[in-house]
Design an enzyme around this catalytic site. Structure first.
Site, PDB file in Angstrom:
ATOM      1  N   PHE A  21     -65.461  -7.570  -9.048  1.00  0.00           N
ATOM      2  CA  PHE A  21     -66.317  -6.388  -9.158  1.00  0.00           C
ATOM      3  C   PHE A  21     -66.561  -5.710  -7.814  1.00  0.00           C
ATOM      4  O   PHE A  21     -67.536  -4.997  -7.635  1.00  0.00           O
ATOM      5  CB  PHE A  21     -67.654  -6.750  -9.840  1.00  0.00           C
ATOM      6  CG  PHE A  21     -67.487  -7.577 -11.074  1.00  0.00           C
ATOM      7  CD1 PHE A  21     -66.817  -7.060 -12.187  1.00  0.00           C
ATOM      8  CD2 PHE A  21     -67.934  -8.880 -11.135  1.00  0.00           C
ATOM      9  CE1 PHE A  21     -66.627  -7.831 -13.320  1.00  0.00           C
ATOM     10  CE2 PHE A  21     -67.743  -9.662 -12.263  1.00  0.00           C
ATOM     11  CZ  PHE A  21     -67.089  -9.131 -13.354  1.00  0.00           C
ATOM     12  N   ARG A  68     -52.010   7.012 -19.865  1.00  0.00           N
ATOM     13  CA  ARG A  68     -51.257   6.064 -20.680  1.00  0.00           C
ATOM     14  C   ARG A  68     -51.942   4.710 -20.702  1.00  0.00           C
ATOM     15  O   ARG A  68     -52.410   4.223 -19.674  1.00  0.00           O
ATOM     16  CB  ARG A  68     -49.844   5.908 -20.122  1.00  0.00           C
ATOM     17  CG  ARG A  68     -49.093   4.752 -20.751  1.00  0.00           C
ATOM     18  CD  ARG A  68     -47.625   4.802 -20.449  1.00  0.00           C
ATOM     19  NE  ARG A  68     -47.045   6.036 -20.973  1.00  0.00           N
ATOM     20  CZ  ARG A  68     -45.771   6.157 -21.347  1.00  0.00           C
ATOM     21  NH1 ARG A  68     -44.955   5.144 -21.244  1.00  0.00           N
ATOM     22  NH2 ARG A  68     -45.326   7.298 -21.786  1.00  0.00           N
ATOM     23  N   PRO A 120     -53.583  -1.853 -25.056  1.00  0.00           N
ATOM     24  CA  PRO A 120     -54.861  -1.418 -25.642  1.00  0.00           C
ATOM     25  C   PRO A 120     -55.873  -2.540 -25.831  1.00  0.00           C
ATOM     26  O   PRO A 120     -57.066  -2.314 -25.725  1.00  0.00           O
ATOM     27  CB  PRO A 120     -54.457  -0.817 -26.992  1.00  0.00           C
ATOM     28  CG  PRO A 120     -53.026  -1.099 -27.195  1.00  0.00           C
ATOM     29  CD  PRO A 120     -52.424  -1.520 -25.886  1.00  0.00           C
ATOM     30  N   GLN A 152     -61.824  -3.940 -21.060  1.00  0.00           N
ATOM     31  CA  GLN A 152     -62.349  -3.331 -19.839  1.00  0.00           C
ATOM     32  C   GLN A 152     -63.470  -2.346 -20.158  1.00  0.00           C
ATOM     33  O   GLN A 152     -64.489  -2.299 -19.471  1.00  0.00           O
ATOM     34  CB  GLN A 152     -61.233  -2.607 -19.082  1.00  0.00           C
ATOM     35  CG  GLN A 152     -60.286  -3.537 -18.367  1.00  0.00           C
ATOM     36  CD  GLN A 152     -60.986  -4.259 -17.236  1.00  0.00           C
ATOM     37  OE1 GLN A 152     -61.367  -3.668 -16.235  1.00  0.00           O
ATOM     38  NE2 GLN A 152     -61.194  -5.550 -17.401  1.00  0.00           N
ATOM     39  N   GLY A 185     -57.041   4.750 -14.255  1.00  0.00           N
ATOM     40  CA  GLY A 185     -57.706   3.446 -14.253  1.00  0.00           C
ATOM     41  C   GLY A 185     -58.741   3.337 -15.347  1.00  0.00           C
ATOM     42  O   GLY A 185     -59.257   4.334 -15.842  1.00  0.00           O
ATOM     43  N   VAL A 186     -59.044   2.100 -15.735  1.00  0.00           N
ATOM     44  CA  VAL A 186     -60.009   1.881 -16.806  1.00  0.00           C
ATOM     45  C   VAL A 186     -61.113   0.896 -16.438  1.00  0.00           C
ATOM     46  O   VAL A 186     -62.019   0.660 -17.223  1.00  0.00           O
ATOM     47  CB  VAL A 186     -59.298   1.369 -18.083  1.00  0.00           C
ATOM     48  CG1 VAL A 186     -58.314   2.403 -18.588  1.00  0.00           C
ATOM     49  CG2 VAL A 186     -58.596   0.034 -17.838  1.00  0.00           C
ATOM     50  N   GLY A 187     -61.064   0.328 -15.252  1.00  0.00           N
ATOM     51  CA  GLY A 187     -61.965  -0.770 -14.931  1.00  0.00           C
ATOM     52  C   GLY A 187     -63.398  -0.359 -14.695  1.00  0.00           C
ATOM     53  O   GLY A 187     -64.309  -1.149 -14.878  1.00  0.00           O
ATOM     54  N   GLU A 188     -63.612   0.856 -14.269  1.00  0.00           N
ATOM     55  CA  GLU A 188     -64.954   1.221 -13.825  1.00  0.00           C
ATOM     56  C   GLU A 188     -65.598   2.301 -14.669  1.00  0.00           C
ATOM     57  O   GLU A 188     -66.822   2.420 -14.719  1.00  0.00           O
ATOM     58  CB  GLU A 188     -64.883   1.646 -12.356  1.00  0.00           C
ATOM     59  CG  GLU A 188     -64.380   0.465 -11.554  1.00  0.00           C
ATOM     60  CD  GLU A 188     -64.066   0.751 -10.106  1.00  0.00           C
ATOM     61  OE1 GLU A 188     -64.960   0.568  -9.296  1.00  0.00           O
ATOM     62  OE2 GLU A 188     -62.922   1.126  -9.801  1.00  0.00           O
TER      63      GLU A 188
END
Lengths: 755, 165, 352
Positions: free
Chosen positions: A250, A640, A644, A650, A714-717
């Site tokens: 994190f 993209r 999934p 995430q 990105g998808v983490g945050e």
């Protein structure tokens, strides 16, 4: 979603077969059986245990340590203090670059924050080292503590966040406010938060002469290696960092921390392998945190609800000795259209450890304030919060005027609202109750996070036996790099995943850049993608130049790599296996190298951000003020989607962090001592399972031809952004009380008339 | 001082010589018996990462003094799978993506086993969520955890019925 | 953690003899003791492990209708005992709202009663704390004290007692069997914990070396079973200590309260029996007005010890809630979220 992607420099392409598949984690069995080896699970022969002693004052110096008592404790081997710590080749206070922070490595007896390491006790057992650290019973010469957002004179730092300007002005803000039909000005406060990855920072370090081997969790292997090499004055090649699994990061494991390095110093001192694991309470000092903020939002709107002005000021803190500034105002640059936008930042210095990036740095703190203010303005305009956001939808990036490389936010709003059942929400607060009489509120927040890329390298190999290898020093802190990057690599080599050997998590592999900023899949993925293309290109060149190959002369038409075969693009019945090509050429393998980085030209022309819309339902006990976020629906568009299943996870995780931001987590600092009084997991509340009964994440299709060859954002945050504000807005909608200090405690809600 | 205790760990009786009375079950497993699947997240009973089954009950091994549990039977994450075959809870955790970093996962799984054996949650998701709330997951995999526990519980009760039949 | 001698007595008599030596501490599950030792808050020289003494973990339903529970019984086992949960539902609910399933599986009843405060300044050995170190002062005063006591505190100490279990036990008149070198005696649960006064380090009336053997509930306590609840305000949905909590039991006859039992948790250094409020309810109808008057009576003496004036109002409200829930009737099965405001109530809840 197209299943064939153009390659940068060749007419050769491969079909995607792994990308887009909801594969389960390739490291899943290791993790559910306890076999995944985290740093502290390593036990080289001769291992000693090291435990930090940390300062209980926030400013002053250590006047005395009872070394005799510690050393007399059975099992204690050595006590490392500033007086006997082995020399380092660099001053830990010397900055090595923009992302290098000053470290506390026992360079002197000064104390500059509570929780600072002041000694390391090394013993034969963990029990002995732990007690040895207690027996040091330090005495201090303490100076007064400076703490809080009013601790000193505020100053404007030269840059905030990862290098943003502290002041951005666009349009005439005062005119925009003066001419507005509706104005709001509100101050929001967010507390200090600590990353609290479940895995405490840990290191197992062993020296072999001047070569150092460490097992330590790292979101940035190459940086960790370089930092260690610099401090010890050895070549980076002589430092080997292994980090196959991180127990969460994190942001707190992005840069190797002082305590981790002290483990390696201790090993050097005693000439035996050393394990040093932080105690949970020691995670509240030397390994970074999210700084508190006070944010002032001033908004103006025309009678029709169009924003005329958006001013976002953040006051934050940094440490007395280093610089990191929570860029909470930056979120206002990109999200809502307004003819005038001003963001400003200032800061005060306090006696804490240096703040650092923490999941959605800047955006998380800024988003809860901005989304609250937008909600307040929607109300002032008498508009539904969704309608208001659509009214102020940014068709181009507001300040830069650049078009977005892609932006499916409108679709996120639509799908999210439909799934949540937003239509029919009463505008006024305190209108809804559940069957048990609990107040029910619905809130909305817009999610956004920039699509960032770092620099990364990868290597890919096609082997004569028909298998492939892809490798890079990528880091999996839970986001799923072992799986998602392997999917990209398999596709880039035209191989089924089962035929791919994938290596990561080791500093001896090509530098894949940092796992952070939601940029790792894009960066490392692009590197793998181009490494695979390079290998396929070389293989294709072999085949096309070989008269015996069915691909001979296919140059202009190009070839496609699929399932271990190269096929003519114009006639897929003509092709042959990789193995056949290599075999005939008498080669064991061909190797490809790849690089991933942002495309400067594309960045020049396009604004690149992921977006989303989060809809939250909360229930509030009308008399007791206890809150539960009973339902969250997030719809996100992030280019993209490689996998999934993992991406949903995430988003869920980010949304839970949003709930936590709004309702739960907060470091409680004693202003006199500077100590965190809830430096544990009992009183520093992170959500438990029962706090989040219902989560849904919708993956909104978004094709981005510009952001990078893979089309990946990105998808983490992003999941935190929007969610925190949505929950806060739902609390308002349930209660009619506008929360402006986070997390929202019961005392904020019981002032109103009961029942 | 040498203190000898006997434990049955994952079905195997072991005599352990303790040189120190302070050793907790968690540190015994991790640092002395090389059973590192059980994790230390807080060491203070506040996170659940160290959950094991002790005489059939889920407990925080970080707060259990090893000496005090002489004669006890211990099941850790390493003893759950049947050879190469994952336990239904393990399989369900993978299928429902009930973890990300994986650090809390052994504790979650052992806690899930304890919960299912306690038999009080049944197929009520709210009771599962409450019953699993002693296991923090900072990655936020709670949705998958709840789904996995419900699915595993169903499968285990089906398997048990079939065994009886 | 310091090194210590480890003693494993086989009988209560042996245990008491062993504990007579200064520096001794009884080890039950250790869920509190080991935590405090790891934090350096407690450094006993000898641990007397009472886990292997047989016979201390039984539930005995007594001929007079009372129940006697061994102090070494685990919290989870008491809550899971169907007879006990049926007769004393508020106690079962309090048990299940405390800590986590793992801790409840380990923690003993005796340990629960004697658990130490969660005051951060007590835990933080660098802070002044009269409770931990007599005469050192109280850094909680003037510190971070939004969760501290509003009743019965003194300038020397503003800590609260964290137990959920103790709250209904106090309400329902539990007594304790205590054994020491001078033999066995009985103490009312209500009298077990001392208010801080000038000597907050004297947390209970136990003499050094005395051991809680058993807990008794009188038959009369079970007469409240149809109308007995525990409710707990927390800062997360589960696995958190109470900000404030309340236990209530009512006996109703002909639409009138014939007897009420009330206690508050999280407000003082001991579970706070609200006897004035109980008296105020006797003979009153079970309605909002009566409950409001009772809450006023219960909190009449309350005053903030810091940034916690809001807790006084919350304590009033949670008493009203506990009474409202109790009046509505004990549910057939404990809710999925025990003691939580988010537990559904059959038939809906009478929120204003």
């Amino acid at each position: 979603m197209a299943d064939t992607l153009p390659l940068d420099s060749a007419a050769n392409a491969r079909h995607g077969s792994s990308i887009g598949q909801p594969l389960t984690r390739r490291d899943g069995v290791l993790k559910v059986t306890g076999q995944a080896r985290y740093a502290a699970d390593n036990h080289p022969p001769g291992l000693l245990h090291a435990v930090l002693a940390v300062s209980r004052i926030a400013r002053g110096r250590v006047a005395f340590l009872d070394l005799a008592a510690a050393k007399a404790h059975p099992g204690v081997v050595e006590v490392m203090t500033p007086a006997n710590r082995p020399l380092l080749a660099q001053d830990p206070d010397e900055k090595q670059g923009p992302f290098s922070f000053r470290l506390d490595l026992l360079q002197n007896d000064h104390v500059r924050y509570a929780g600072q390491p002041i000694a390391v006790v090394i013993a034969e057992t963990l029990e002995a080292a732990t007690e040895g650290a207690t027996l040091l019973a330090p005495r201090y010469e303490a100076e007064s503590t400076r703490l809080g957002l009013d601790a000193g004179e505020a100053f404007v730092p030269p840059a905030i966040g990862a290098g943003s300007p502290p002041e951005v002005r666009h349009g005439d803000i005062e005119a925009g406010l003066a001419g507005a039909a509706h104005r709001i000005e509100a101050t929001y406060e967010t507390p200090a938060q600590y990353h609290n990855a479940m895995e405490p920072h840990a290191i197992v370090a062993s020296w072999d002469g001047n070569r150092l081997l460490v097992d330590t969790p790292s979101q940035g292997l190459a940086w960790a290696r370089a930092r260690l090499a610099g401090l010890f004055g050895i070549a980076p090649e002589d430092v080997h960092v292994r980090s196959p699994f991180l127990g969460g990061g994190f942001g707190s494991k992005g840069l190797i921390s002082g305590p981790q390095i002290l483990g390696a110093v201790a090993a050097r001192m005693v000439g035996r392998p050393v394990k040093l694991v932080l105690r949970r309470e020691q995670m509240y000092g030397p390994v970074g945190h999210r700084a508190p903020t006070q944010q002032v939002l001033r908004l103006g709107a025309a009678p029709d609800g169009g924003l005329t002005a958006l001013a976002h000021h953040v006051r934050t803190v940094t440490s007395s000795f280093d610089d990191f500034y929570e860029a909470a105002c930056d979120v206002s640059h990109t999200l809502y259209a307004s003819p005038a936008i001003v963001t400003t930042a200032d800061a005060v210095r306090v006696d804490t450890g240096t703040p650092i990036f923490m999941r959605a740095p800047g955006e998380a703190s800024g988003s809860i304030a901005l989304e609250s203010a937008i909600d307040e303005m929607a109300l002032a305009c008498g508009m539904d919060p969704l309608e208001f956001r659509l009214r102020n939808y940014a068709e181009v990036e507001p300040i830069s005027g650049k078009p977005f490389s892609s932006k499916a936010l409108r679709e996120c709003y639509r799908q999210g609202a439909e799934r949540f059942g937003w239509a029919g929400r009463p505008l006024a607060p305190r209108q809804m109750r559940d069957e048990n009489g609990l107040l029910v509120g619905w809130g909305l927040g817009t999610a956004t996070f920039p699509a960032i890329m770092f620099q990364g390298q990868a290597r890919a190999v096609l082997r004569r036996d028909g298998s492939g290898l892809a490798e890079l020093g990528a880091q999996d802190m839970g986001q799923g790099a072992w799986t998602a990057l392997a999917q990209i690599a398999a596709d880039s080599l035209g191989l089924p995943l089962a035929r791919l050997e994938f290596r990561a998590g080791d500093s001896n592999l090509p530098d894949a850049g940092i796992a952070g900023g939601s940029g790792h899949t894009a960066t490392a993925g692009t590197a793998l993608h181009s490494a695979g293309a390079d290998a396929i290109g070389k293989l294709a060149a072999l085949a096309m130049a070989d008269e015996r190959s069915p691909l001979f002369g296919a140059g202009n038409a190009g070839v496609i790599a699929r399932e271990g075969m190269l096929l003519r693009r114009d006639d897929e019945s003509r092709g042959e296996s990789f193995a056949a090509i290599l075999g005939r050429a008498g080669l064991e393998e061909v190797e490809g190298r790849g690089h991933g980085a942002a495309d400067a030209a594309a960045q020049e022309h396009y604004a690149m951000h992921a977006h989303g819309a989060v809809f939250a339902e909360v229930k509030v006990d009308p008399e007791l003020g206890q809150i539960r976020a009973t339902r969250l629906v997030g719809a996100f568009a992030a280019g993209r989607i490689i996998n999934p299943r993992l991406v949903r996870s995430q988003y869920y995780g980010g949304m839970i962090w949003g709930v936590s931001f709004a309702l739960h987590e907060k470091a409680v600092l004693d202003r006199r001592s500077g100590r965190v009084m809830n430096a544990d997991l009992a009183e520093y509340h992170v959500p438990v399972n029962a706090d989040v009964p219902s989560l849904e994440a919708i993956l909104v299709e978004e094709i981005d031809p510009h952001v990078n060859p893979l089309g990946v954002k990105g998808v983490g945050e992003i999941g935190i952004t929007g969610s925190a504000g949505a929950v806060a807005n739902a609390v308002w909608h349930a209660t009619g009380i506008r929360p402006r200090r986070f997390p929202i405690g019961p005392e904020a809600l019981i002032g109103g008339a009961p029942g | 001082m040498s203190l000898s205790i006997t434990l049955t760990i994952n079905g195997t009786p072991r005599t352990v010589e303790l040189d120190d009375p302070r050793v907790t079950l968690l540190d015994l497993l991790r640092e002395r018996l090389d059973l590192t699947g059980t994790k230390k997240g807080c060491d203070r009973g506040q996170c659940g990462a160290c959950t094991i089954l002790l005489d059939g009950r889920r407990v925080n091994s970080c707060l259990a003094l090893a000496l005090s549990h002489d004669g006890a039977e211990i099941l850790t994450i390493e003893g759950l799978a049947d050879g190469e075959a994952c336990h239904p809870i393990q399989a369900a955790f993978i299928a429902h993506d009930a973890f990300q970093c994986g650090f809390c996962t052994p504790g979650q799984i052992m806690s899930a086993l304890g919960l299912i054996q306690e038999g009080s949650a049944g197929d009520d998701p709210e009771r599962v969520r409450e019953g699993m709330s002693g296991n923090l997951c900072r990655c936020g995999a709670y949705r998958g955890i709840t789904e996995a526990v419900l699915e595993a519980q169903q499968r285990m009760s089906r398997d048990a019925r079939e065994e009886v039949a | 953690m310091n090194r210590f001698d480890y003693i494993r007595p086989a009988t209560v008599t042996e245990a008491i003899a062993a504990a007579a030596i200064p520096g001794s501490a009884y080890l039950a599950a250790g869920t509190n003791l080991i935590d405090l030792m790891k934090g350096g808050v407690l450094r006993p020289e000898r641990l007397i492990d009472i886990n292997h003494i047989p016979g201390l973990d039984r539930i005995e339903h007594l001929p007079d209708g009372g129940v006697r529970i061994g102090a070494q019984l685990r919290n989870a086992d008491l809550a899971a005992d169907p007879d006990f949960a049926r007769r004393f539902p508020a106690i079962a609910e309090a048990l299940l709202s405390g800590a986590s399933a793992q801790l409840r599986n380990a923690a003993t009843l005796g340990g629960n009663l004697l658990q130490r405060t969660r005051c951060a300044y007590f835990y933080d050995t660098a802070s002044a704390c009269n409770r931990r170190q007599p005469g050192s002062g109280c850094d909680a005063r003037g510190g971070e004290n939004r969760l501290h006591a509003i009743l019965g505190w003194s300038d020397a100490c503003i800590a609260t007692h964290p137990s959920d279990l103790c709250v209904p036990l106090a309400a329902f008149g539990a007594t304790l069997e205590i054994e020491g070198r001078d033999g066995r005696r009985e103490v009312a649960l209500e009298d077990l914990h001392r208010l801080p006064g000038e000597a907050p380090e004297q947390e209970s009336v136990l003499a050094p070396g005395e051991l809680i053997i058993a807990l008794r509930l009188p038959a009369e306590a079970a007469t409240f079973a149809p109308h007995a609840r525990y409710i707990k305000l927390r800062e997360r949905t589960s696995y958190a200590f109470a900000v404030v909590s309340a236990a209530a039991g009512l006996r109703l006859e002909g639409g009138v309260i014939t007897e009420a039992r009330l206690a508050l948790g999280g407000v003082a250094a001991k579970p706070w029996r609200a006897e004035a409020a109980e008296r105020a309810l006797t003979g009153a109808p079970p309605d909002a007005a009566s409950f409001g008057r009772a809450a006023e009576a219960a909190l009449a003496e309350a005053r903030p010890s810091g940034d916690n004036a809001y807790k006084i109002e919350l304590a009033r409200r949670i008493l009203v809630r506990a009474l409202t829930l109790a009046a509505a009737g004990t549910p057939e099965r404990l809710p999925a979220l025990p003691a939580s405001p988010f537990a559904p109530l059959p038939g809906g809840r009478p929120h204003g």
